[in-house]
Design a protein around this motif. Structure first.
Motif, PDB file in Angstrom:
ATOM      1  N   ASP A 180       9.095  21.007  -4.020  1.00 50.38           N
ATOM      2  CA  ASP A 180       9.683  19.765  -3.930  1.00 50.38           C
ATOM      3  C   ASP A 180      10.870  19.885  -2.828  1.00 50.38           C
ATOM      4  N   SER A 181      11.418  21.161  -3.018  1.00 52.41           N
ATOM      5  CA  SER A 181      12.842  21.375  -2.020  1.00 52.41           C
ATOM      6  C   SER A 181      12.390  21.701  -0.824  1.00 52.41           C
ATOM      7  N   VAL A 182      11.445  22.694  -0.591  1.00 53.93           N
ATOM      8  CA  VAL A 182      11.167  23.196   0.674  1.00 53.93           C
ATOM      9  C   VAL A 182      10.111  22.332   1.435  1.00 53.93           C
ATOM     10  N   GLU A 183       8.911  22.022   0.819  1.00 55.83           N
ATOM     11  CA  GLU A 183       7.878  21.369   1.409  1.00 55.83           C
ATOM     12  C   GLU A 183       8.115  19.828   1.305  1.00 55.83           C
ATOM     13  N   GLY A 184       8.653  19.470   0.400  1.00 56.90           N
ATOM     14  CA  GLY A 184       8.961  17.889  -0.022  1.00 56.90           C
ATOM     15  C   GLY A 184       8.128  17.317  -1.113  1.00 56.90           C
ATOM     16  N   ASN A 185       8.593  16.213  -1.376  1.00 52.25           N
ATOM     17  CA  ASN A 185       8.030  15.366  -2.280  1.00 52.25           C
ATOM     18  C   ASN A 185       7.391  14.034  -1.644  1.00 52.25           C
ATOM     19  N   ILE A 186       6.182  13.378  -1.846  1.00 52.68           N
ATOM     20  CA  ILE A 186       5.945  12.226  -1.202  1.00 52.68           C
ATOM     21  C   ILE A 186       5.384  11.224  -2.231  1.00 52.68           C
ATOM     22  N   GLN A 187       6.045  11.366  -3.499  1.00 54.89           N
ATOM     23  CA  GLN A 187       5.489  10.509  -4.503  1.00 54.89           C
ATOM     24  C   GLN A 187       6.028   9.191  -4.231  1.00 54.89           C
ATOM     25  N   SER A 188       7.105   9.005  -3.653  1.00 58.28           N
ATOM     26  CA  SER A 188       7.669   7.681  -3.044  1.00 58.28           C
ATOM     27  C   SER A 188       7.114   7.115  -2.002  1.00 58.28           C
ATOM     28  N   LYS A 189       6.839   5.843  -2.033  1.00 54.95           N
ATOM     29  CA  LYS A 189       6.144   4.881  -0.929  1.00 54.95           C
ATOM     30  C   LYS A 189       7.187   4.096  -0.405  1.00 54.95           C
ATOM     31  N   PHE A 190       6.953   3.581   0.945  1.00 56.21           N
ATOM     32  CA  PHE A 190       7.411   2.501   1.460  1.00 56.21           C
ATOM     33  C   PHE A 190       6.528   1.309   2.030  1.00 56.21           C
ATOM     34  N   ASP A 192       5.584  -2.129   3.859  1.00 53.10           N
ATOM     35  CA  ASP A 192       6.002  -3.027   4.943  1.00 53.10           C
ATOM     36  C   ASP A 192       4.937  -3.818   5.538  1.00 53.10           C
ATOM     37  N   ALA A 193       4.938  -5.151   5.319  1.00 54.58           N
ATOM     38  CA  ALA A 193       4.212  -5.911   5.904  1.00 54.58           C
ATOM     39  C   ALA A 193       2.644  -5.482   5.712  1.00 54.58           C
ATOM     40  N   GLY A 194       2.350  -5.157   4.413  1.00 56.56           N
ATOM     41  CA  GLY A 194       1.217  -4.772   4.075  1.00 56.56           C
ATOM     42  C   GLY A 194       0.839  -3.171   4.323  1.00 56.56           C
ATOM     43  N   GLU A 195       1.633  -2.451   5.277  1.00 55.89           N
ATOM     44  CA  GLU A 195       1.390  -1.138   5.597  1.00 55.89           C
ATOM     45  C   GLU A 195       2.065  -0.256   4.341  1.00 55.89           C
ATOM     46  N   GLU A 196       1.657   0.892   4.147  1.00 54.19           N
ATOM     47  CA  GLU A 196       2.330   1.968   3.221  1.00 54.19           C
ATOM     48  C   GLU A 196       2.660   3.018   3.904  1.00 54.19           C
ATOM     49  N   TYR A 197       3.732   3.742   3.640  1.00 53.93           N
ATOM     50  CA  TYR A 197       4.388   4.941   4.540  1.00 53.93           C
ATOM     51  C   TYR A 197       4.822   5.676   3.300  1.00 53.93           C
ATOM     52  N   ASP A 198       4.496   7.277   3.329  1.00 55.11           N
ATOM     53  CA  ASP A 198       4.985   8.209   2.595  1.00 55.11           C
ATOM     54  C   ASP A 198       6.526   8.268   2.898  1.00 55.11           C
ATOM     55  N   ILE A 199       7.269   8.510   1.616  1.00 55.85           N
ATOM     56  CA  ILE A 199       8.669   9.066   1.705  1.00 55.85           C
ATOM     57  C   ILE A 199       8.895  10.273   1.255  1.00 55.85           C
ATOM     58  N   ARG A 200       8.958  11.251   2.218  1.00 56.75           N
ATOM     59  CA  ARG A 200       9.186  12.733   1.926  1.00 56.75           C
ATOM     60  C   ARG A 200      10.724  13.119   1.559  1.00 56.75           C
ATOM     61  N   VAL A 201      10.957  13.419   0.469  1.00 54.78           N
ATOM     62  CA  VAL A 201      12.178  13.898  -0.071  1.00 54.78           C
ATOM     63  C   VAL A 201      12.263  15.396  -0.378  1.00 54.78           C
ATOM     64  N   GLN A 202      13.394  16.072   0.406  1.00 56.57           N
ATOM     65  CA  GLN A 202      13.112  17.473   0.647  1.00 56.57           C
ATOM     66  C   GLN A 202      14.800  17.868   1.070  1.00 56.57           C
TER      67      GLN A 202
END
Length: 503
Positions: A180-190, A192-202
């Motif tokens: 999660d720290s180095v590669e990142g975590n994409i469990q959170s999503k954003f 907007d207007a029917g589109e979904e984007y990954d939120i990478r936390v690292q």
């Protein structure tokens, strides 16, 4: 780097560009595609591939079309061209270069593939390196190498399991925190207007861009105090494999090698196998892969198909002749055909392959017709009142013409395949060679062996027939008693003598 790889690829292009047999040159830097020189795809800046497309080969059919332009046709085989390419690029520094020709089995993969499997990676690497060095001492084996390539730079975290257990951390927790720290975590999503984007936390780049920063990664807390990687593990800079192969949940490393022109995998396997058995494999095991494994697996099915063909041909002839012995006479032409097919391959200097084995199966139905003509007409003449010797002497000259007509028709029909007329016909040539060799030798020997064998089997049949008739006559002369013993009492014996006196 990609620039260094490109420089090596440019040198390879410059050294093979003037070869007259090459039509196109295609170069890719940064990867070697699946089916490439190593039998599988590899990605990375250290990999590159040069694909040489050759001109069409001059074939036997081109000899007949002498009026056509044949200047763009090559005369050499692909194995000879690959051998020249090896010599031209052998002294290019800074790279390991492997050259192979495309084969009919497995693309451009190495013909010699030995798959080594074991639980211990270090032992596996040691054993495969020993097998690679052993292959290098065998004449006819070219460029042996292993699929294990520890050239990928990486940060290795060596966990102190006891220390981690004291702090209440498991291996899974430490590895997940590092990921999660180095590669990142994409469990959170954003959304907007029917589109979904990954939120990478690292971690930020400054906190994860060096070896020392990996040790500062927080993997948990205890009593409000953060626990870092350096508290439970040691971080090292090393190199790891570019890919990991597994078989039956164990690590696998494949030892590969190419063969010199004129060498085939079947013969070389018999040379390599004794040397492999002399090695100390420890806890590892090995098996043949690639073309050798394919031929072994397909060979079992071919033998089963050959046996089934023989059984079906025998059953059909037994039903048509209404006899179990005459089909055996006809089946003796099959070994003659097998010998003829192998002699044809030997004369043509063609190795035994799957295509040649298909031709052997086809011979089962082709060569028996000559013996059927002789045996059937011999039986017909004997029914007309001929003696056995007279029938055999009459059947041979009478059936010689149809035997020669059918045999020559089949031979000339298979001749274009055997002569490898047309583009890429060398792959099918063994089929025609086996058929022609089997038909010619079987026809020659059938005219001599089948009549002689007919007399032997007929004597055997007559012997068992006389014994069967003698036994039947004895049963009719001495009728059995009601108790089934077959003996007669005194009254029955007197009655028999009285009948004899009257007669």
């Amino acid at each position: 780097s990609l620039a260094a790889t490109t420089r090596v690829l440019n040198q390879i292009e410059d050294r093979v560009r003037d070869m007259p047999d090459i039509k196109y040159i295609e170069t890719s830097a940064g990867s070697s595609r699946a089916g490439g020189f190593q039998g599988g795809g590899n990605n990375g800046t250290q990999y590159g591939q040069v694909r040489l497309t050759l001109k069409d080969k001059f074939g036997n059919l081109d000899r007949l079309t002498f009026w056509a332009d044949r200047s763009e046709l090559r005369r050499r085989a692909d194995t000879d061209i690959a051998q020249e390419v090896r010599k031209r690029v052998a002294d290019i520094p800074g790279a390991t270069i492997r050259t192979s020709e495309v084969s009919g089995f497995g693309g451009a993969a190495a013909p010699v593939q030995i798959e080594v499997v074991g639980p211990d990676l270090e032992e596996l690497v040691t054993v495969t390196n020993g097998a690679r060095d052993m292959l290098g001492t065998i004449p006819g084996v070219i460029s042996p190498f292993t699929s294990y390539n520890a050239s990928k730079p990486e940060v290795q975290v060596v966990l102190d399991r006891e220390r981690a257990a004291e702090l209440g951390l498991s291996v899974a927790q430490v590895s997940q925190a590092l990921r999660d720290s180095v590669e990142g975590n994409i469990q959170s999503k954003f959304r907007d207007a029917g589109e979904e984007y990954d939120i990478r936390v690292q971690y930020a780049e400054n906190d994860r861009g060096s070896v020392s920063s990996v040790g500062n990664v927080i993997i948990g807390t205890r009593g409000g105090v953060p626990i870092r990687v350096a508290d439970v593990a040691q971080t090292l800079e090393g190199r790891g494999p570019t890919k990991i192969d597994r078989k039956n949940r164990q690590r696998q490393i494949t030892v590969n090698a190419y063969l010199a022109p004129g060498k085939v995998i079947g013969n070389m396997q018999q040379v390599i196998e004794p040397k492999l058995k002399q090695m100390d494999w420890g806890s590892t095991t090995y098996r043949w892969g690639g073309e050798a494994n394919a031929m072994a697996e397909e060979g079992q099915y071919m033998v089963a198909a050959l046996g089934l063909a023989i059984i079906l041909v025998y059953m059909l002839m037994a039903a048509l002749f209404n006899n179990l012995l005459y089909p055996l006479i006809i089946m003796l032409s099959i070994p003659q055909a097998l010998v003829g097919g192998l002699l044809g391959l030997l004369i043509a200097q063609t190795p035994l392959s799957i295509i040649a084995m298909i031709g052997v199966i086809m011979l089962m139905g082709l060569v028996s017709k000559n013996a059927i003509l002789l045996v059937d007409y011999t039986n017909t003449l004997r029914e007309r009142g001929y003696t056995r010797e007279e029938a055999i002497k009459e059947a041979g000259p009478t059936r010689l013409r149809p035997i020669l007509m059918t045999t020559l028709a089949q031979v000339f029909g298979a001749l274009p395949i055997a002569l490898a007329l047309g583009r890429g016909a060398e792959f099918r040539a063994p089929l025609g060679i086996v058929i022609i060799g089997g038909l010619l030798l079987s026809t020659l020997l059938t005219l001599l062996v089948i009549p002689a064998t007919y007399t032997v089997f007929d004597d055997i049949s007559s012997f068992f027939g006389r014994r069967r008739r003698r036994k039947q006559d004895q049963e009719r002369e001495v009728p059995p008693r009601s108790d089934g013993t077959g003996d007669t009492d005194g009254a029955d014996a007197a009655r028999v003598r009285e009948v004899e006196l009257v007669d």
